[in-house]
Design an enzyme around this catalytic site. Structure first.
Site, PDB file in Angstrom:
ATOM      1  N   GLU A 251      34.685  48.252  44.180  1.00 26.46           N
ATOM      2  CA  GLU A 251      36.016  47.702  43.967  1.00 26.46           C
ATOM      3  C   GLU A 251      36.120  46.450  44.824  1.00 26.46           C
ATOM      4  O   GLU A 251      36.037  46.526  46.051  1.00 26.46           O
ATOM      5  CB  GLU A 251      37.097  48.708  44.378  1.00 26.46           C
ATOM      6  N   ASP A 326      45.997  52.326  40.563  1.00 29.85           N
ATOM      7  CA  ASP A 326      46.730  51.335  41.354  1.00 29.85           C
ATOM      8  C   ASP A 326      47.528  50.386  40.465  1.00 29.85           C
ATOM      9  O   ASP A 326      48.210  49.492  40.978  1.00 29.85           O
ATOM     10  CB  ASP A 326      45.757  50.475  42.183  1.00 29.85           C
TER      11      ASP A 326
HETATM   12  C1  GLC Z   1      41.846  50.873  46.913  1.00 30.90           C
HETATM   13  C2  GLC Z   1      42.326  52.132  46.244  1.00 30.90           C
HETATM   14  C3  GLC Z   1      43.750  52.324  46.600  1.00 30.90           C
HETATM   15  C4  GLC Z   1      43.838  52.497  48.110  1.00 30.90           C
HETATM   16  C5  GLC Z   1      43.191  51.321  48.831  1.00 30.90           C
HETATM   17  C6  GLC Z   1      42.950  51.628  50.284  1.00 30.90           C
HETATM   18  O1  GLC Z   1      42.496  49.739  46.468  1.00 30.90           O
HETATM   19  O2  GLC Z   1      42.100  52.054  44.866  1.00 30.90           O
HETATM   20  O3  GLC Z   1      44.334  53.398  45.930  1.00 30.90           O
HETATM   21  O4  GLC Z   1      45.160  52.587  48.505  1.00 30.90           O
HETATM   22  O5  GLC Z   1      41.932  51.003  48.299  1.00 30.90           O
HETATM   23  O6  GLC Z   1      41.977  52.616  50.432  1.00 30.90           O
END
Ligand code: GLC
Length: 555
Positions: A251, A326
């Site tokens: 991500e 999210d």
């Molecule tokens: C990522 C996750 C999210 C989380 C963040 C911090 O963006 O998808 O849900 O709050 O990381 O871990």
């Protein structure tokens, strides 16, 4: 392993299916629904975190990476899940939250108790000489990125919630510990890893003030730094890279194509693919998420086009998605699920899934679940939502306007429980759900969709076509009609085959002049959600109509 033919389904464990009436989804609940996912035809499930956690950020605040929170099940349940998935030819992808640990994690607790070994696991810094925080950085969830480290004179860095302390990856011991975690889960039979916010792990050892808190310039101080690539390569070699059947996805917050290519080009030996998010910021007013303007369609197309071309040219690989835990539900965001529930959902799914990359389906998409539009702030649970609601009020935004922004943007819009049937709480739980079910569950639910709907079946067909047609899985991408204000169009190409995809993003019927290269050729309609059957120089597209035509010069 053929990445290009696979489709991944995201299970937000906490909201998927509760088996014991405590109001939280759990692993036995997931096990119960594996046949449903097999029926859909997906190859892998990505499970959001279910590790022990105080749940300040719904499990992204991990207190133990190698255990299961009893609220979600036991290690035996997990092993059983692996077996049941194997029987249904579904693999498991685990969520690895390695940028930070919960402040409840043993490492942080030992650090607090004074153990210097563990103090070096985190970014601890003294205040500046004038007594102000070590840097002026903002937390991504609102407020400053530093909090007092116990009773000491030090502060710890938290780019996210105050209970999520950033790990110091400069410490080789930290990297070793995290590699051990990966190998632990590999021996349990896991076949994939999704790495949470992986591109912000590379903070400089010397942390400096930014020009403006929360700005893009500030993010550049800790995002996509060269050392991130080095650490991912190291992690790859020490764990999943030793096998050829493991899928990984990073991500990547605010990344760019150049870095995207480096993260995911196989020759770099980093990751299989990445999530990038620029295309989901097209309804931000001047870059601000907590706003609610109409989405900018031309920008959406331009960004998808840039990423498709760039990743293709650089041999990188995209994760394809419009939804996750999210993001608001894409049908509420980019379409009209009240009037065109089938057309909106299938149009968005087809547009995104026929691009070059690996599609991700977020739970509930396949039955057309929508944002819940809760009218009371107390019905929302998410920490980011509450922080930003307060920030909006503090800025002078009226409560009504703030609520309409929350309804559009809160992360809880997609986290409401999965709608299984029309019994109380949509059949998600026998108890009180941790987050209310969306009020439209009597109309939108799995049972009803399977007996009289057409969205699930459309998703099945999209998945099947990816497996049958090489042009969908491996074809190159070329954007068309990029300036057209209502239609997104592109062509995928491989050898003698072409796939033309046309998607109308608005209500009303429009006439469209097709590029001449597609006229007077024999084309087969592969799939579509509307009336168009054949291609002419002028065609008509119905509201939210999507269609894909296949050309094969050999046939
Ligand atoms: C990522 C996750 C999210 C989380 C963040 C911090 O963006 O998808 O849900 O709050 O990381 O871990």
């Amino acid at each position: 392993m053929d990445l290009a033919k696979k489709v991944i389904y995201q299970v937000y464990t906490k909201s998927f299916k509760d088996s014991n009436g405590d109001g939280l989804g759990d692993l036995p609940g997931v096990i119960e629904k594996i046949p449903y996912l097999a029926q859909l035809g997906v190859d892998m499930i990505w499970l959001n975190p279910f590790y022990p956690s105080p749940q300040h950020d719904n499990g992204y605040d991990v207190a133990d990476y190698c255990a299961i929170d009893p609220r979600f099940g036991s290690m035996e349940d997990f092993e059983h899940l692996v077996q049941v998935c194997q029987q249904h030819k579904i693999d498991i992808m685990m969520d690895m939250v390695f940028n930070h640990t919960s402040t409840d994690h043993e490492w942080f607790q030992k650090a607090l108790a004074g153990d210097e070994t563990y103090q070096d696991y985190y970014y601890l810094r003294p205040a500046k000489e004038d007594g102000s925080l070590p840097t002026n950085w903002d937390s991504k969830f609102g407020g400053p990125a530093w909090a007092r480290f116990g009773e000491t004179e030090l502060y710890y860095l938290h780019l996210y919630d105050v209970t999520q302390a950033d790990l110091n990856w400069h410490n080789p011991q930290v990297r070793l510990e995290l590699q051990k975690v990966l190998n632990f889960w590999l021996t349990k039979g896991v076949k994939g890893f999704r790495f949470d916010v992986l591109n912000v792990i590379g903070k400089s050892p010397v942390l400096i003030d930014s020009q403006e808190p929360g700005s893009a310039q500030e993010k550049s101080l800790y995002t996509d730094t060269p050392i991130v690539h080095q650490w991912i390569k190291e992690m790859n070699q020490a764990s999943f890279g030793q096998r050829d059947d493991i899928i990984t996805v990073g991500e990547m917050s605010s990344t760019n194509v150049l870095n995207g290519v480096q993260y995911s080009n196989p020759s770099e030996k980093e990751l299989s693919m990445i999530f990038s998010f620029h295309h989901l910021k097209v309804d931000y007013q001047d870059g601000e998420k907590w706003s609610n303007p109409a989405f900018d369609f031309l920008q959406l197309k331009a960004i998808l086009d840039e990423w498709q071309r760039g990743m293709s040219d650089g041999q990188g690989w995209n994760a394809l998605f419009l939804n996750n835990h999210d993001q608001p539900r894409s049908n509420s965001r980019f379409g009209d699920p009240d009037h065109y529930p089938f057309e909106t959902q299938t149009m968005l799914a087809q547009t995104i899934q026929f691009l070059r990359g690996t599609p991700y389906i977020y739970q509930g998409e396949e039955i057309g679940m929508t944002n819940p539009d809760f009218a009371e702030i107390d019905l929302y649970d998410d920490v980011e939502t509450h922080n930003n609601y307060q920030l909006l009020l503090a800025k002078g935004v009226s409560p009504a306007e703030a609520m309409s922004i929350i309804q559009a943007k809160s992360r809880d819009t997609s986290r409401t429980p999965m709608q299984w049937d029309d019994s109380p709480h949509a059949g998600f739980t026998q108890g009180q759900p941790w987050l209310s079910v969306a009020p439209n569950y009597p109309q939108i639910n799995v049972e009803r969709e399977l007996s009289q709907g057409h969205i699930f079946n459309y998703y099945q067909n999209l998945i099947r076509l990816r497996k049958e047609y090489d042009v969908i899985a491996y074809g190159t991408y070329r954007g068309l009609l990029l300036e057209h204000p209502q239609v997104m169009a592109y062509v995928r190409e491989i050898k003698d085959q072409q796939l033309l995809v046309l998607s109308h993003f608005y209500p009303g019927t429009i006439r469209l002049t097709l590029p001449s290269e597609f006229i007077d050729r024999s084309a087969k309609k592969l799939i579509g959600n509307g009336p168009l059957m054949a291609l002419n120089s002028e065609i008509e597209l119905a509201p939210y109509e999507t269609v894909a035509f296949y050309f094969n010069e050999q046939a």
